[in-house]
Design an enzyme around this catalytic site. Structure first.
Site, PDB file in Angstrom:
ATOM      1  N   GLU A 130      18.157 107.066 123.919  1.00  0.00           N
ATOM      2  CA  GLU A 130      17.265 106.323 123.007  1.00  0.00           C
ATOM      3  C   GLU A 130      17.307 104.832 123.295  1.00  0.00           C
ATOM      4  O   GLU A 130      17.187 104.012 122.383  1.00  0.00           O
ATOM      5  CB  GLU A 130      17.653 106.567 121.547  1.00  0.00           C
ATOM      6  CG  GLU A 130      17.195 107.866 120.988  1.00  0.00           C
ATOM      7  CD  GLU A 130      15.728 108.111 121.212  1.00  0.00           C
ATOM      8  OE1 GLU A 130      14.943 107.160 121.140  1.00  0.00           O
ATOM      9  OE2 GLU A 130      15.373 109.266 121.489  1.00  0.00           O
TER      10      GLU A 130
HETATM   11  C1  LIG Z   1      22.075 113.824 127.530  1.00  0.00           C
HETATM   12  C2  LIG Z   1      20.870 112.967 127.664  1.00  0.00           C
HETATM   13  C3  LIG Z   1      19.737 113.250 126.908  1.00  0.00           C
HETATM   14  C4  LIG Z   1      18.594 112.478 127.058  1.00  0.00           C
HETATM   15  N1  LIG Z   1      17.445 112.811 126.370  1.00  0.00           N
HETATM   16  C5  LIG Z   1      16.275 112.200 126.696  1.00  0.00           C
HETATM   17  C6  LIG Z   1      15.027 112.679 126.183  1.00  0.00           C
HETATM   18  O1  LIG Z   1      14.976 113.611 125.373  1.00  0.00           O
HETATM   19  N2  LIG Z   1      13.897 112.079 126.602  1.00  0.00           N
HETATM   20  C7  LIG Z   1      13.907 111.045 127.483  1.00  0.00           C
HETATM   21  O2  LIG Z   1      12.837 110.568 127.841  1.00  0.00           O
HETATM   22  N3  LIG Z   1      15.060 110.561 127.977  1.00  0.00           N
HETATM   23  C8  LIG Z   1      16.243 111.115 127.602  1.00  0.00           C
HETATM   24  N4  LIG Z   1      17.425 110.649 128.122  1.00  0.00           N
HETATM   25  C9  LIG Z   1      17.405 109.496 129.000  1.00  0.00           C
HETATM   26  C10 LIG Z   1      18.009 108.249 128.367  1.00  0.00           C
HETATM   27  O3  LIG Z   1      17.193 107.783 127.342  1.00  0.00           O
HETATM   28  C11 LIG Z   1      18.221 107.228 129.504  1.00  0.00           C
HETATM   29  O4  LIG Z   1      19.293 107.722 130.280  1.00  0.00           O
HETATM   30  C12 LIG Z   1      18.530 105.841 128.983  1.00  0.00           C
HETATM   31  O5  LIG Z   1      17.423 105.294 128.314  1.00  0.00           O
HETATM   32  C13 LIG Z   1      18.933 104.883 130.114  1.00  0.00           C
HETATM   33  O6  LIG Z   1      18.118 105.000 131.241  1.00  0.00           O
HETATM   34  P1  LIG Z   1      18.780 105.226 132.680  1.00  0.00           P
HETATM   35  O7  LIG Z   1      19.755 106.332 132.553  1.00  0.00           O
HETATM   36  O8  LIG Z   1      17.709 105.366 133.683  1.00  0.00           O
HETATM   37  O9  LIG Z   1      19.600 103.908 132.953  1.00  0.00           O
HETATM   38  P2  LIG Z   1      19.043 102.544 133.621  1.00  0.00           P
HETATM   39  O10 LIG Z   1      17.755 102.163 132.994  1.00  0.00           O
HETATM   40  O11 LIG Z   1      19.077 102.686 135.078  1.00  0.00           O
HETATM   41  O12 LIG Z   1      20.159 101.513 133.167  1.00  0.00           O
HETATM   42  C14 LIG Z   1      21.442 101.438 133.799  1.00  0.00           C
HETATM   43  C15 LIG Z   1      22.243 100.299 133.137  1.00  0.00           C
HETATM   44  O13 LIG Z   1      21.561  99.051 133.351  1.00  0.00           O
HETATM   45  C16 LIG Z   1      21.292  98.427 132.110  1.00  0.00           C
HETATM   46  N5  LIG Z   1      19.976  97.777 132.193  1.00  0.00           N
HETATM   47  C17 LIG Z   1      18.835  98.314 132.662  1.00  0.00           C
HETATM   48  N6  LIG Z   1      17.839  97.418 132.582  1.00  0.00           N
HETATM   49  C18 LIG Z   1      18.349  96.313 132.033  1.00  0.00           C
HETATM   50  C19 LIG Z   1      17.814  95.036 131.677  1.00  0.00           C
HETATM   51  N7  LIG Z   1      16.520  94.752 131.825  1.00  0.00           N
HETATM   52  N8  LIG Z   1      18.650  94.138 131.115  1.00  0.00           N
HETATM   53  C20 LIG Z   1      19.946  94.432 130.907  1.00  0.00           C
HETATM   54  N9  LIG Z   1      20.508  95.603 131.239  1.00  0.00           N
HETATM   55  C21 LIG Z   1      19.720  96.535 131.787  1.00  0.00           C
HETATM   56  C22 LIG Z   1      21.312  99.545 131.068  1.00  0.00           C
HETATM   57  O14 LIG Z   1      21.642  99.052 129.777  1.00  0.00           O
HETATM   58  C23 LIG Z   1      22.381 100.472 131.630  1.00  0.00           C
HETATM   59  O15 LIG Z   1      23.654 100.036 131.230  1.00  0.00           O
HETATM   60  C24 LIG Z   1      18.589 111.379 127.950  1.00  0.00           C
HETATM   61  C25 LIG Z   1      19.746 111.086 128.682  1.00  0.00           C
HETATM   62  C26 LIG Z   1      20.851 111.867 128.572  1.00  0.00           C
HETATM   63  C27 LIG Z   1      22.052 111.563 129.427  1.00  0.00           C
END
Ligand SMILES: Cc1cc2nc3c(=O)[nH]c(=O)nc-3n(C[C@H](O)[C@H](O)[C@H](O)COP(=O)(O)OP(=O)(O)OC[C@H]3O[C@@H](n4cnc5c(N)ncnc54)[C@H](O)[C@@H]3O)c2cc1C
Length: 597
Positions: A441
């Site tokens: 989220e």
């Molecule tokens: C068990 C599970 C269930 C999930 N359920 C859903 C779902 O139902 N629907 C859905 O759509 N998604 C879902 N997700 C996805 C989840 O919402 C994302 O994993 C999350 O939003 C982070 O995206 P990412 O993993 O690509 O990390 P990234 O976006 O790659 O981020 C990696 C790190 O970099 C930081 N970061 C990235 N950009 C910035 C910035 N501009 N400034 C500062 N810091 C930054 C982040 O805070 C994080 O610490 C789920 C994930 C998991 C693991």
């Protein structure tokens, strides 16, 4: 693991006594019928659902997990029957739109219900909570045809829903998603793309699954302004009674992960799947935010629910476990040692969890009360004020409850020593299950950026002033209240610290845009301490009045005051360190070159 017990009396204390929900509901035409008796009846049935149906499946669900086989996903034994009972109880549509089969109950009740089901079995809870959030987005933004067709089946639990945002290369940065929507002559769209990490993307609880999918039209503007929202059902319902046909949506696999093992986390492939536009073209992100903001509060409640459940086990253990003697003299001379609850450090851990859970629950209800005002209040001015507070507090609540919730689960686990680390007591599951709430989220880092950047430094609506004015008015109104000054003076100081730090941050950010990101996480934590102090002051006011007026429950109110005093003396002072951290600025963070890491 102690059997989960819904903390009904604590919930009633905040709902009825601190937030005076019945008075609030009496002022608004949409909620006048929500009396104290009705609220209590709903809380009792909710507790029964959480304790008797969901909690017994928590451990077995974790051990068995979900299974993927030839494109189908199977939930653990017992989940289907539990889901049926849950749906039949009308819980999915608890606060849903009445015109389409929802029950129209206020968010304040939904928040308490969600805390219970998250505490009892958070893997299970995620399935219906997603349906409730998607229904909210559809009720606000979908055409009347889509609402008529989908909402009654979502509220009844016959069908369920998901949110499909994340792609392999795009999580936080949704502006770069690749999923495409091709317009069709009949007004529908064909969607193509891969979404990952989709909670409940495939499962065996419901026949149909309704995906809310973010995608771009071929000629859409680049970035977030080119994103649209589509409803893509797994099965396309037939308008004429013939059997429904499968849409081109398939589940490619499920993830193997640290916690919430009974919640299916799916890779979803859309191969020219038929979908229907929700809201306006290219305004999809704003529509999806209706769902995401709902889910953010719910995900925060995952932290509170799991902390409460962990606390119950840790207290039971600390009363029984005999180790060492109390420093002030043995309390159990007939036994080999004293129960560990006599030791100050064990009390520090238990009280940290308890003080946090109670303040967090109060803040969750406060945010819910603003959501109810924003939805039901007859005056536009009151609705707008409440909506502004919700905008300010949603990222704070999501990040605070989930960060502090995870820390609380770890602290409760620590109370059990090595027995907390092994599976028997269930606390290691709570730690694993709580961890994800800090990530999904929108990560908590992103919540903090939203707060410090959009809601504070670049804000033009005066969001923080609305909150600060309310707290200042409370301080003035209670300035001569007997016994409350121990709460009010530290709250006043912390609020002053937040105000001067906000000014400092605005000035610093004007000269260097990195200052926002550098300050954001400690800034959010600072605001949380102020908010929790405000909640404790309000709880203390009620508890003091009850004690002064004479009450049959002196034991209960006395415990509230003692827990609140612990927060004020031992947790709130942390705000000074956060202010110092913020003022440390961005330079120390940015000094190291990327290749020096
Ligand atoms: C068990 C599970 C269930 C999930 N359920 C859903 C779902 O139902 N629907 C859905 O759509 N998604 C879902 N997700 C996805 C989840 O919402 C994302 O994993 C999350 O939003 C982070 O995206 P990412 O993993 O690509 O990390 P990234 O976006 O790659 O981020 C990696 C790190 O970099 C930081 N970061 C990235 N950009 C910035 C910035 N501009 N400034 C500062 N810091 C930054 C982040 O805070 C994080 O610490 C789920 C994930 C998991 C693991």
């Amino acid at each position: 693991m102690a059997a989960y017990k819904a903390p009904i009396r604590d919930m009633q204390f905040i709902l009825h006594e601190v937030m005076a929900a019945e008075n609030l509901f009496a002022q608004m035409p949409g909620t006048v019928e929500v009396t104290t008796d009705l609220m209590d009846a709903i809380l009792d049935s909710a507790a029964q659902m959480a304790e008797e149906v969901l909690a017994p499946l928590n451990r077995s669900g974790d051990e068995e997990g979900c299974r993927f086989d030839k494109g189908e996903v199977y939930t653990p034994v017992g989940f289907k029957e539990a889901y049926r009972a849950f749906a039949q109880g009308g819980w999915i549509g608890l606060s849903g739109d009445v015109q389409h089969g929802g029950q129209g109950m206020p968010k304040m009740l939904a928040v308490l219900f969600e805390e219970m089901i998250m505490g009892a079995n958070c893997s299970f809870a995620l399935y219906p909570i997603l349906s409730a959030g998607a229904s909210l987005a559809l009720a606000r933004h979908a055409s009347s045809e889509l609402k008529d067709e989908y909402l009654p089946r979502l509220y009844s639990g016959e069908w369920s829903a998901t949110m499909c945002l994340t792609e392999p290369h795009a999580g936080t940065d949704l502006g770069i998603i690749k999923s495409r929507a091709q317009p069709q002559a009949d007004g529908s769209y064909r969607l193509t793309g891969t979404k990952i990490f989709i909670t409940g993307g495939q499962q065996d609880l419901t026949r149909n699954i309704v995906h809310l999918v973010l995608a771009k039209l071929p000629d859409a503007p680049p970035g977030p302004k080119g994103i649209s929202l589509f409803l893509v059902p797994r099965e396309l319902p037939s308008a004429h009674g013939e059997p429904a046909v499968f849409n081109q949506v398939t589940c490619g696999s499920i993830e193997h992960k640290m916690g919430i093992k009974a919640s299916a986390t799916c890779v979803m492939n859309f191969d020219g799947a038929r979908g229907y536009l929700v809201g306006e073209l290219n305004k999809g992100l704003a529509c999806m935010f209706t769902m995401m903001n709902y889910e953010r509060l719910s995900i925060g409640l995952q932290g509170i629910g799991l902390s409460e459940s962990s606390y119950q086990t840790a207290v039971a253990y600390a009363r029984e476990r005999l180790q060492g003697l109390a420093a002030t003299g043995a309390t159990n001379p007939a036994g080999p040692a004293d129960p560990i609850i006599v030791h100050p450090d064990v009390r520090r851990m238990l009280l940290s969890v308890r003080a946090d859970v109670e303040a967090g629950r109060a803040l969750a209800l406060y945010v819910a009360s603003q959501l109810d005002l924003a939805h039901f209040h007859p005056e536009p001015g009151a609705r707008a004020r409440a909506a502004n507070l919700v905008a300010l507090l949603t990222p704070v609540a999501k990040a605070a409850f989930s960060d502090r919730g995870f820390e609380s689960c770890v602290l409760a686990q620590q109370v059990l020593g090595g027995h907390g680390y092994v599976r028997e007591w269930g606390l290691e599951q709570n730690v694993r299950d709580a961890r994800i709430a800090q990530i999904y989220e929108g990560t908590n880092g992103i919540q903090a950026l939203d707060l410090a950047g959009r809601k504070v430094v670049r804000d033009r609506e005066g969001l923080l002033e609305i909150l600060a004015t309310e707290i200042t008015a409370f301080l003035a109104q209670e300035s001569s209240a007997d016994g409350l000054q121990d709460f009010l003076n530290p709250l006043r100081d912390a609020l002053g610290g937040l105000s001067t730090t906000t000014l400092w941050l605005k000035q610093a950010a004007a000269g260097n845009p990195d200052e926002i990101g550098a300050a954001s996480v400690p800034y959010l934590r600072l605001m949380v301490l102020v908010l929790y102090a405000y909640m404790w002051a309000r709880m203390a006011k009620v508890a003091l009045a009850a004690l002064q007026n004479g009450t049959g429950e002196a034991y209960f109110y006395d415990a509230k005051l003692k827990t609140g005093r612990f927060f004020i003396a031992r947790v709130l002072p942390g705000y000074s360190a956060l202010i110092a951290e913020i003022r440390g600025g961005s330079a120390p963070l940015m000094a190291l070159a990327a290749d020096q890491f």
